[in-house]
Design a protein around this motif. Structure first.
Motif, PDB file in Angstrom:
ATOM      1  N   HIS A  12       0.845  -1.185   0.000  1.00 20.49           N
ATOM      2  CA  HIS A  12       0.000   0.000   0.000  1.00 20.49           C
ATOM      3  C   HIS A  12       0.887   1.245   0.000  1.00 20.49           C
ATOM      4  CE1 HIS A  12      -2.438  -3.268   1.881  1.00 20.49           C
ATOM      5  NE2 HIS A  12      -3.195  -2.909   0.871  1.00 20.49           N
ATOM      6  N   GLY A  13       0.646   2.135  -0.975  1.00 20.76           N
ATOM      7  CA  GLY A  13       1.519   3.270  -1.187  1.00 20.76           C
ATOM      8  C   GLY A  13       1.421   4.323  -0.103  1.00 20.76           C
ATOM      9  N   TYR A  14       2.572   4.758   0.378  1.00 18.86           N
ATOM     10  CA  TYR A  14       2.642   5.801   1.399  1.00 18.86           C
ATOM     11  C   TYR A  14       3.291   7.088   0.898  1.00 18.86           C
ATOM     12  CZ  TYR A  14       0.820   3.844   5.732  1.00 18.86           C
ATOM     13  OH  TYR A  14      -0.011   3.386   6.721  1.00 18.86           O
ATOM     14  N   SER A  31       3.957  -0.177   2.130  1.00 18.04           N
ATOM     15  CA  SER A  31       3.880  -1.040   3.307  1.00 18.04           C
ATOM     16  C   SER A  31       2.849  -2.138   3.084  1.00 18.04           C
ATOM     17  CB  SER A  31       3.490  -0.235   4.546  1.00 18.04           C
ATOM     18  OG  SER A  31       4.454   0.740   4.849  1.00 18.04           O
ATOM     19  N   GLN A  32       3.062  -3.272   3.736  1.00 19.86           N
ATOM     20  CA  GLN A  32       2.060  -4.319   3.782  1.00 19.86           C
ATOM     21  C   GLN A  32       0.954  -3.943   4.760  1.00 19.86           C
ATOM     22  OE1 GLN A  32       4.406  -7.883   4.762  1.00 19.86           O
ATOM     23  NE2 GLN A  32       3.306  -8.934   3.119  1.00 19.86           N
ATOM     24  N   HIS A  33      -0.214  -4.501   4.550  1.00 21.66           N
ATOM     25  CA  HIS A  33      -1.315  -4.412   5.521  1.00 21.66           C
ATOM     26  C   HIS A  33      -1.567  -2.979   5.979  1.00 21.66           C
ATOM     27  CE1 HIS A  33      -1.082  -8.726   5.424  1.00 21.66           C
ATOM     28  NE2 HIS A  33       0.123  -8.742   5.955  1.00 21.66           N
ATOM     29  N   TYR A  34      -1.529  -2.056   5.024  1.00 23.56           N
ATOM     30  CA  TYR A  34      -1.829  -0.648   5.274  1.00 23.56           C
ATOM     31  C   TYR A  34      -0.888  -0.007   6.297  1.00 23.56           C
ATOM     32  CZ  TYR A  34      -6.036  -2.248   2.929  1.00 23.56           C
ATOM     33  OH  TYR A  34      -6.896  -2.829   2.037  1.00 23.56           O
ATOM     34  N   GLY A  35       0.287  -0.600   6.474  1.00 22.61           N
ATOM     35  CA  GLY A  35       1.259  -0.048   7.409  1.00 22.61           C
ATOM     36  C   GLY A  35       1.053  -0.465   8.851  1.00 22.61           C
ATOM     37  N   ILE A  36       0.049  -1.285   9.104  1.00 20.43           N
ATOM     38  CA  ILE A  36      -0.236  -1.706  10.485  1.00 20.43           C
ATOM     39  C   ILE A  36       0.706  -2.819  10.929  1.00 20.43           C
ATOM     40  CG2 ILE A  36      -2.002  -2.692  12.001  1.00 20.43           C
ATOM     41  CD1 ILE A  36      -4.091  -1.399  10.135  1.00 20.43           C
ATOM     42  N   ALA A  37       1.051  -3.710  10.000  1.00 21.86           N
ATOM     43  CA  ALA A  37       1.932  -4.832  10.296  1.00 21.86           C
ATOM     44  C   ALA A  37       2.621  -5.250   9.010  1.00 21.86           C
ATOM     45  CB  ALA A  37       1.140  -6.004  10.891  1.00 21.86           C
ATOM     46  N   GLY A  38       3.633  -6.129   9.147  1.00 19.42           N
ATOM     47  CA  GLY A  38       4.287  -6.655   7.958  1.00 19.42           C
ATOM     48  C   GLY A  38       5.476  -5.824   7.521  1.00 19.42           C
ATOM     49  N   VAL A 285      -5.328   8.288  -0.572  1.00 14.65           N
ATOM     50  CA  VAL A 285      -4.201   8.730  -1.391  1.00 14.65           C
ATOM     51  C   VAL A 285      -3.191   9.370  -0.432  1.00 14.65           C
ATOM     52  CG1 VAL A 285      -3.475   9.949  -3.451  1.00 14.65           C
ATOM     53  CG2 VAL A 285      -5.849   9.201  -3.235  1.00 14.65           C
ATOM     54  N   CYS A 286      -1.999   8.763  -0.339  1.00 12.19           N
ATOM     55  CA  CYS A 286      -1.047   9.157   0.702  1.00 12.19           C
ATOM     56  C   CYS A 286       0.180   9.885   0.184  1.00 12.19           C
ATOM     57  CB  CYS A 286      -0.599   7.910   1.473  1.00 12.19           C
ATOM     58  SG  CYS A 286      -1.912   7.173   2.457  1.00 12.19           S
ATOM     59  N   GLY A 287       0.518   9.717  -1.096  1.00 12.06           N
ATOM     60  CA  GLY A 287       1.726  10.336  -1.619  1.00 12.06           C
ATOM     61  C   GLY A 287       1.459  11.099  -2.895  1.00 12.06           C
ATOM     62  N   ILE A 288       2.174  12.215  -3.074  1.00 11.34           N
ATOM     63  CA  ILE A 288       2.011  13.023  -4.283  1.00 11.34           C
ATOM     64  C   ILE A 288       3.277  13.835  -4.506  1.00 11.34           C
ATOM     65  CG2 ILE A 288       0.976  15.042  -3.147  1.00 11.34           C
ATOM     66  CD1 ILE A 288      -0.991  15.112  -5.578  1.00 11.34           C
ATOM     67  N   ASP A 289       3.582  14.096  -5.793  1.00  8.43           N
ATOM     68  CA  ASP A 289       4.751  14.913  -6.099  1.00  8.43           C
ATOM     69  C   ASP A 289       4.619  15.508  -7.488  1.00  8.43           C
ATOM     70  OD1 ASP A 289       7.224  16.073  -5.455  1.00  8.43           O
ATOM     71  OD2 ASP A 289       8.353  14.462  -6.411  1.00  8.43           O
ATOM     72  N   PHE A 290       5.236  16.674  -7.675  1.00  9.51           N
ATOM     73  CA  PHE A 290       5.374  17.298  -8.987  1.00  9.51           C
ATOM     74  C   PHE A 290       6.693  16.852  -9.616  1.00  9.51           C
ATOM     75  CE2 PHE A 290       2.515  20.438  -7.029  1.00  9.51           C
ATOM     76  CZ  PHE A 290       1.657  20.752  -8.083  1.00  9.51           C
ATOM     77  N   ASN A 291       6.693  16.703 -10.938  1.00 12.62           N
ATOM     78  CA  ASN A 291       7.928  16.484 -11.679  1.00 12.62           C
ATOM     79  C   ASN A 291       8.554  17.845 -11.954  1.00 12.62           C
ATOM     80  OD1 ASN A 291       9.991  15.782 -13.475  1.00 12.62           O
ATOM     81  ND2 ASN A 291       8.759  14.207 -14.473  1.00 12.62           N
ATOM     82  N   MET A 292       9.711  18.118 -11.359  1.00 12.77           N
ATOM     83  CA  MET A 292      10.323  19.432 -11.536  1.00 12.77           C
ATOM     84  C   MET A 292      10.852  19.630 -12.955  1.00 12.77           C
ATOM     85  SD  MET A 292      13.936  19.062  -9.485  1.00 12.77           S
ATOM     86  CE  MET A 292      14.470  20.675 -10.052  1.00 12.77           C
ATOM     87  N   TRP A 303      -3.353   3.637  -1.136  1.00 14.60           N
ATOM     88  CA  TRP A 303      -3.538   2.340  -0.494  1.00 14.60           C
ATOM     89  C   TRP A 303      -4.238   1.334  -1.410  1.00 14.60           C
ATOM     90  CZ3 TRP A 303      -5.193   2.921   5.339  1.00 14.60           C
ATOM     91  CH2 TRP A 303      -4.106   3.422   6.074  1.00 14.60           C
ATOM     92  N   ASP A 304      -4.714   1.780  -2.578  1.00 14.98           N
ATOM     93  CA  ASP A 304      -5.324   0.827  -3.511  1.00 14.98           C
ATOM     94  C   ASP A 304      -4.284   0.115  -4.380  1.00 14.98           C
ATOM     95  OD1 ASP A 304      -4.581   2.724  -5.390  1.00 14.98           O
ATOM     96  OD2 ASP A 304      -6.616   3.305  -5.909  1.00 14.98           O
TER      97      ASP A 304
END
Length: 317
Positions: A12-14, A31-38, A285-292, A303-304
């Motif tokens: 799951h993307g962070y 992270s695995q399991h939404y960052g809770i474990a793994g 949606v946990c992460g985002i960035d611009f291409n400079m 997380w999808d």
């Protein structure tokens, strides 16, 4: 225009970030399991000439990976923060890794950031242990610990303008501005209201403007010369602002992602403020960035289990 998504099955993307060196390269911390474990996996992804997202390598860690930052002086080096309290250094020219792992935090490292000012190469790590630590990438122990927050520190971001200056945001409902020469006390402390502050970024064209995002779905801009109240506020998200980035190309444009499954583009100088809402994810949606390197191009992760690269209509030239 959007490219076909890159999938991270079981991860799951962070956090996601474009390379400062190569316009077609992306790092994604998961992270695995939404960052809770793994465990966690760092994916290094290239955009191919025919417009596909192609993984060039991946690296596993024994705990979740919550953030990633590229080196500003070595195109092969990326740094991640982990749920076990450690900071990892990965050389993507080597098949195995990490080349170094440093552990001083006692709880999750939720944010890492590499300084952008030319005369310094230093890293910040922000942790659930309520501290921010300063690292030299060549060293083996932290240079300083900043312990002014009363709750989880979610993120610490270097000023792109002022050497040795950074902002930190926390679950204690404040953001703080620090000078690394004075680690015992922040230079500025700003209460942001009755909500945890999850994310911040500096305007790339105004050294005094910091933008923050809070759990109550609010984005606000603060002039640090007079931070008694925000100079603008942006409303539209339905849930917490997970991460935001200020555009490297247009000083008034901001991209934000949220637990409401959306990405939104804003222009805080425009009468309508909200430029566009993008709904291509089915989870947080946990992460985002611009291409400079490529104006208008954005990458996000969710997380999808999807990484998306696209140019929003409002930014298309």
């Amino acid at each position: 225009m959007a490219l076909a998504p890159f999938r991270t099955p079981g991860r799951h993307g962070y956090a996601v970030e474009f390379s400062p060196y190569l316009p077609n390269r992306i790092a994604c911390a998961t992270s695995q399991h939404y960052g809770i474990a793994g465990c966690g996996t760092l994916f290094i992804i290239d955009i191919t000439p025919d417009g596909r997202l192609h993984p060039i390598c991946s690296y596993d860690w024994n705990d979740g990976l919550f953030d990633v930052t590229w080196s500003e002086n070595n195109e092969h080096l990326a740094v991640t923060g982990s749920g076990d309290g450690s900071v990892q250094f990965w050389d993507i020219s080597q098949p195995k890794g990490p080349i170094k792992s440093l552990k001083e935090h006692t709880k999750e490292v939720y944010g890492v950031d590499w300084s952008q000012t030319r005369d310094q190469h230093l890293i910040l790590s922000a942790s659930w242990d309520k501290t921010v630590k300063l690292w030299d990438p060549l060293g083996h122990q932290s240079l300083a610990t900043f312990a002014g927050h009363d709750h989880v520190v979610y993120s610490a971001i270097w000023s792109p303008h002022l050497p040795g200056c950074f902002a930190s945001v926390s679950g204690d409902h404040t953001f703080k501005i620090w000078n690394i020469k004075r680690p015992h006390a922040p230079s500025i402390v700003v209460p942001s209201g009755n909500a945890e502050v999850l994310t911040c970024d500096w305007c790339k064209y105004d050294q005094n403007l910091l933008v923050v995002g809070t759990v109550d779905s609010r984005i606000s801009g603060w002039d640090l010369r007079n931070p008694r109240q925000p100079v603008f506020s942006l409303a539209g998200h339905e849930f917490a602002i997970r991460r935001l980035k200020c555009s490297p190309h247009t000083g008034s444009v901001i991209a934000s992602c949220s637990y409401d499954f959306t990405v939104r583009l804003w222009d805080f100088t425009s009468p309508q403020k909200l430029l566009e809402t993008i709904e291509h994810h089915t989870e947080f949606v946990c992460g985002i960035d611009f291409n400079m390197h490529i104006p208008g191009q954005i990458v996000d992760c969710s997380w999808d289990e999807k990484v998306m690269v696209y140019t929003p209509r409002c930014l298309a030239q």
